[in-house]
Design an enzyme around this catalytic site. Structure first.
Site, PDB file in Angstrom:
ATOM      1  N   LYS A 112       0.850  -1.184   0.000  1.00  0.00           N
ATOM      2  CA  LYS A 112       0.000   0.000   0.000  1.00  0.00           C
ATOM      3  C   LYS A 112       0.886   1.233   0.000  1.00  0.00           C
ATOM      4  O   LYS A 112       2.019   1.200   0.490  1.00  0.00           O
ATOM      5  CB  LYS A 112      -0.905  -0.018   1.229  1.00  0.00           C
ATOM      6  CG  LYS A 112      -1.436   1.340   1.700  1.00  0.00           C
ATOM      7  CD  LYS A 112      -0.537   1.944   2.771  1.00  0.00           C
ATOM      8  CE  LYS A 112      -1.067   3.283   3.276  1.00  0.00           C
ATOM      9  NZ  LYS A 112      -0.076   3.933   4.183  1.00  0.00           N
ATOM     10  N   SER A 169       0.444   5.602   0.681  1.00  0.00           N
ATOM     11  CA  SER A 169      -0.363   6.789   0.937  1.00  0.00           C
ATOM     12  C   SER A 169       0.318   7.993   0.296  1.00  0.00           C
ATOM     13  O   SER A 169       1.542   8.101   0.305  1.00  0.00           O
ATOM     14  CB  SER A 169      -0.505   7.027   2.446  1.00  0.00           C
ATOM     15  OG  SER A 169      -1.037   8.309   2.699  1.00  0.00           O
ATOM     16  N   THR A 174       6.894   7.731   6.724  1.00  0.00           N
ATOM     17  CA  THR A 174       6.925   6.457   7.442  1.00  0.00           C
ATOM     18  C   THR A 174       8.346   6.088   7.839  1.00  0.00           C
ATOM     19  O   THR A 174       8.584   5.576   8.940  1.00  0.00           O
ATOM     20  CB  THR A 174       6.311   5.349   6.565  1.00  0.00           C
ATOM     21  OG1 THR A 174       4.939   5.661   6.318  1.00  0.00           O
ATOM     22  CG2 THR A 174       6.392   3.997   7.242  1.00  0.00           C
ATOM     23  N   SER A 178       7.120   8.797  -8.776  1.00  0.00           N
ATOM     24  CA  SER A 178       7.855   8.577  -7.536  1.00  0.00           C
ATOM     25  C   SER A 178       7.295   7.389  -6.769  1.00  0.00           C
ATOM     26  O   SER A 178       8.024   6.497  -6.338  1.00  0.00           O
ATOM     27  CB  SER A 178       7.806   9.836  -6.672  1.00  0.00           C
ATOM     28  OG  SER A 178       8.442   9.629  -5.431  1.00  0.00           O
ATOM     29  N   LYS A 204       7.470   1.091  -5.926  1.00  0.00           N
ATOM     30  CA  LYS A 204       6.630  -0.085  -5.766  1.00  0.00           C
ATOM     31  C   LYS A 204       6.922  -1.132  -6.839  1.00  0.00           C
ATOM     32  O   LYS A 204       6.937  -2.336  -6.561  1.00  0.00           O
ATOM     33  CB  LYS A 204       5.154   0.319  -5.791  1.00  0.00           C
ATOM     34  CG  LYS A 204       4.763   1.269  -4.666  1.00  0.00           C
ATOM     35  CD  LYS A 204       5.132   0.710  -3.304  1.00  0.00           C
ATOM     36  CE  LYS A 204       4.750   1.636  -2.166  1.00  0.00           C
ATOM     37  NZ  LYS A 204       5.173   1.117  -0.852  1.00  0.00           N
TER      38      LYS A 204
END
Length: 439
Positions: free
Chosen positions: A81, A83, A120, A183, A188
């Site tokens: 995931k 954000s 994070t 980005s 990912k």
């Protein structure tokens, strides 16, 4: 191919060819492109945008600037995931272990804070001993042994993005949809995912304040990811107030531990975390419906399996073995606490979440330059949500600072961010809508 010519083409609104984009990103990676040229390119894209093919080419070029991981030897689906950033958004810290405890593998490559939003990776750096940027061997070991690993980009994963990421942060180009898209997705895709769920924030604490802009970003992410061959979906979620009742680094880690162990769960934070968990489990093929995913995620959280998974991840990546039992022993604490008190009686009717994030930056919990060091101890806790009833003198929040003067400055910013009215406002919708690839 001269970097300045590529910049000129985009400055003049021309469509860049894939070979031009690849050449420019190769220069970003090698150092042949200067910081000034990279900043000029970012600004040209900010003003003139990119079409889908350009954005796909940029994403793939940034992915291919380093290694691309292969997880085909793992006995389960690989999912993640991302954000787009908000205030008090520590969802990843709970979400990765929840989904991992349900049987998926979550190699979560995260970023540092951008602008007023927390990162994070900065949060995980608040845990003593935690290796937030391990080599590939340790990264793989952590994912294999625990099911998840929350880390930052290594030198070998999407290095072009790491450089552009820092430049965007200090050149007012963070909000560019193509640059955000490339980005996020380059990291990912480099992580070797089988599926990805995106949490696109909208509101006064998000980079996209308007619904149409958040929808455009969600559509861009979904379409570019799909064009790059990745299974993807997105949720648009509200960011008109801090998501957790804490904003900062160590304070958000403590909030996440409290969430996982059941000591405290902020309602909106729980709504978003479980919704994303259900989406990830369905996307990864571990459940047949969103309802089944929600039920399984809720059960996994309640059983303590997610907390145990987080604890194992922290230990494998170098953190304390008893961290989840005794976070207060290890997390740094600021020397000064300052209660921000309401001036009038009534209800919290609105919160300028961006101002809360900027107050954390002002305390030293964020960056104004790429090389700034983060103070992990500072932050704001006990943030009252919209709808809370207060009396004059009641605490709206608690500031954690290194000095009384810092605390008072941040306290003034927090006080001005809160609006108090006579009537309780209607509840704001947290989960806005779901976005899937067209066709």
């Amino acid at each position: 191919m001269l970097p300045q010519e590529i910049i000129r083409h985009k400055r003049d609104g021309q469509r860049l060819e894939a070979r031009e984009i690849v050449a420019f990103i190769d220069g970003v990676t090698s150092g042949a492109v200067t910081d000034g040229q990279a900043a000029a390119f970012a600004m040209a894209v900010f003003f003139n945008g990119m079409n889908r093919d350009e954005a796909v080419a940029l994403t793939l070029a940034m992915r291919d600037s380093g290694d691309v991981l292969d997880w085909s030897d793992l006995p389960g689906p690989i999912t993640d995931k991302h954000s787009t950033g908000g205030v008090g958004d520590n969802v990843s810290l709970m979400l990765a272990p929840i989904v991992a405890a349900c049987g998926a593998y979550v190699p979560m490559i995260s970023g540092r804070g951008l602008g007023h939003t927390g990162g994070t990776l900065d949060k995980m750096d608040a845990i003593p001993g935690y290796i937030s940027q391990p080599d590939i061997a340790l990264f793989r070991q952590a994912v294999l042994e625990t099911g998840c690993a929350i880390i930052g980009q290594t030198a070998d994963l999407a290095p072009a993005d790491r450089r552009l990421y820092a430049i965007r942060d200090v050149t007012a180009t963070v909000e560019s949809v193509p640059l955000i898209t490339a980005s996020i997705l380059s990291k990912k895709l480099a992580a070797g995912l089988g599926s990805l769920v995106l949490d696109v924030k909208v509101g006064n604490g998000a980079f996209m304040e308007k619904s149409r802009d958040a929808t455009a970003l969600a559509n861009s992410l979904v379409e570019v990811a799909s064009g790059a061959g990745l299974k993807v979906s997105a949720l648009i979620t509200g960011m008109n107030e801090p998501l957790a009742s804490a904003a900062g680094n160590a304070v958000e880690v403590r909030n996440a531990v409290d969430f996982l162990t059941g000591r405290l769960r902020d309602r909106r934070l729980e709504d978003v975390t479980l919704a994303l968990a259900a989406e990830m489990l369905q996307s990864a093929g571990l459940v047949s419906s969103n309802q089944d995913g929600m039920r399984r995620a809720t059960e996994t959280l309640a059983s303590g399996r997610a907390a145990a998974t987080f604890a194992r991840m922290v230990t494998v990546l170098g953190g304390p073995a008893d961290f989840i039992e005794r976070p207060e022993k290890y997390l740094p604490e600021a020397a000064t606490e300052f209660a921000v008190k309401a001036m009038t009686q009534g209800f919290v009717t609105s919160i300028a979440a961006r101002d809360i994030g900027l107050a954390v930056v002002g305390l030293g919990g964020g960056r104004t330059r790429p090389d700034d060091k983060i103070d992990p101890a500072v932050g704001i806790t006990r943030l009252l949500p919209i709808g809370a009833e207060v009396k004059a003198g009641d605490a709206l929040a608690l500031v954690h600072a290194r000095s009384p003067s810092d605390a008072e400055a941040a306290g003034a910013a927090v006080l001005s961010a809160y609006a108090i009215g006579a009537s309780k406002p209607p509840a704001d919708k947290t989960i806005m809508r779901r976005i899937l690839p067209r066709g």
